[in-house]
Motif scaffolding. Structure first.
Motif, short mmCIF file in Angstrom:
data_model
loop_
_atom_site.label_atom_id
_atom_site.label_comp_id
_atom_site.label_asym_id
_atom_site.label_seq_id
_atom_site.Cartn_x
_atom_site.Cartn_y
_atom_site.Cartn_z
N LEU A 105 -2.13 -1.07 -6.47
CA LEU A 105 -0.97 -0.18 -6.58
C LEU A 105 -0.02 -0.36 -5.41
CD1 LEU A 105 -2.93 3.07 -7.52
CD2 LEU A 105 -1.74 1.51 -9.07
N ARG A 106 1.26 -0.60 -5.71
CA ARG A 106 2.26 -0.80 -4.66
C ARG A 106 2.37 0.43 -3.76
NH1 ARG A 106 7.74 -2.76 -6.71
NH2 ARG A 106 6.50 -4.63 -6.96
N ALA A 107 2.39 1.62 -4.35
CA ALA A 107 2.50 2.85 -3.56
C ALA A 107 1.32 3.00 -2.62
CB ALA A 107 2.61 4.06 -4.47
N LEU A 108 0.14 2.65 -3.08
CA LEU A 108 -1.05 2.73 -2.23
C LEU A 108 -0.97 1.72 -1.10
CD1 LEU A 108 -3.75 4.03 -1.65
CD2 LEU A 108 -4.79 2.48 -3.33
N SER A 109 -0.46 0.54 -1.37
CA SER A 109 -0.35 -0.46 -0.31
C SER A 109 0.59 0.02 0.79
CB SER A 109 0.09 -1.81 -0.87
OG SER A 109 1.42 -1.76 -1.32
N GLN A 110 1.65 0.72 0.43
CA GLN A 110 2.58 1.26 1.43
C GLN A 110 1.91 2.35 2.27
OE1 GLN A 110 5.64 -0.02 2.27
NE2 GLN A 110 4.87 -1.61 0.91
#
Length: 101
Positions: free
Chosen positions: A76-81
């Motif tokens: 998940l992109r949001a989780l990576s951020q």
């Protein structure tokens, strides 16, 4: 005096926290060279369990080789951020010259 290998304990204490058992076990497993998957409920400190384990392991080695020390994969992109924010915050608060990208 705090040693570099106590950075996790120091950072937790500075924030008024106490490590969960799974975090302590994660730090020990990383120190022993294991890899794996960590599963815990949202908000329980999985990022700190892994990241502080990576830092403890890095500072406990004598060579401190440059290069990749941790590859963190998330779907998940949001989780990576969020992971980037948390790992950078810990490293900055500890005053570590550690490149995170």
């Amino acid at each position: 005096m705090t040693t570099q290998n106590d950075i996790a304990e120091e950072w937790f204490a500075r924030n008024g926290w106490e490590a969960y058992d799974f975090q302590l076990k994660s730090w020990e497993a990383i120190r022993k060279g294991y890899s794996g998957v960590l599963n815990a409920p949202t908000g329980f400190g999985k990022t700190y369990a892994i990241w502080l384990g990576v830092l403890k392991n890095y500072f406990s080695t004598h060579s401190k080789k440059k290069g990749l020390h941790c590859l963190w994969i998330t779907p998940l992109r949001a989780l990576s951020q969020e992971i980037l924010r948390a790992t950078t915050m810990v490293s900055d608060e500890l005053g570590l010259a550690y490149n995170i990208g």
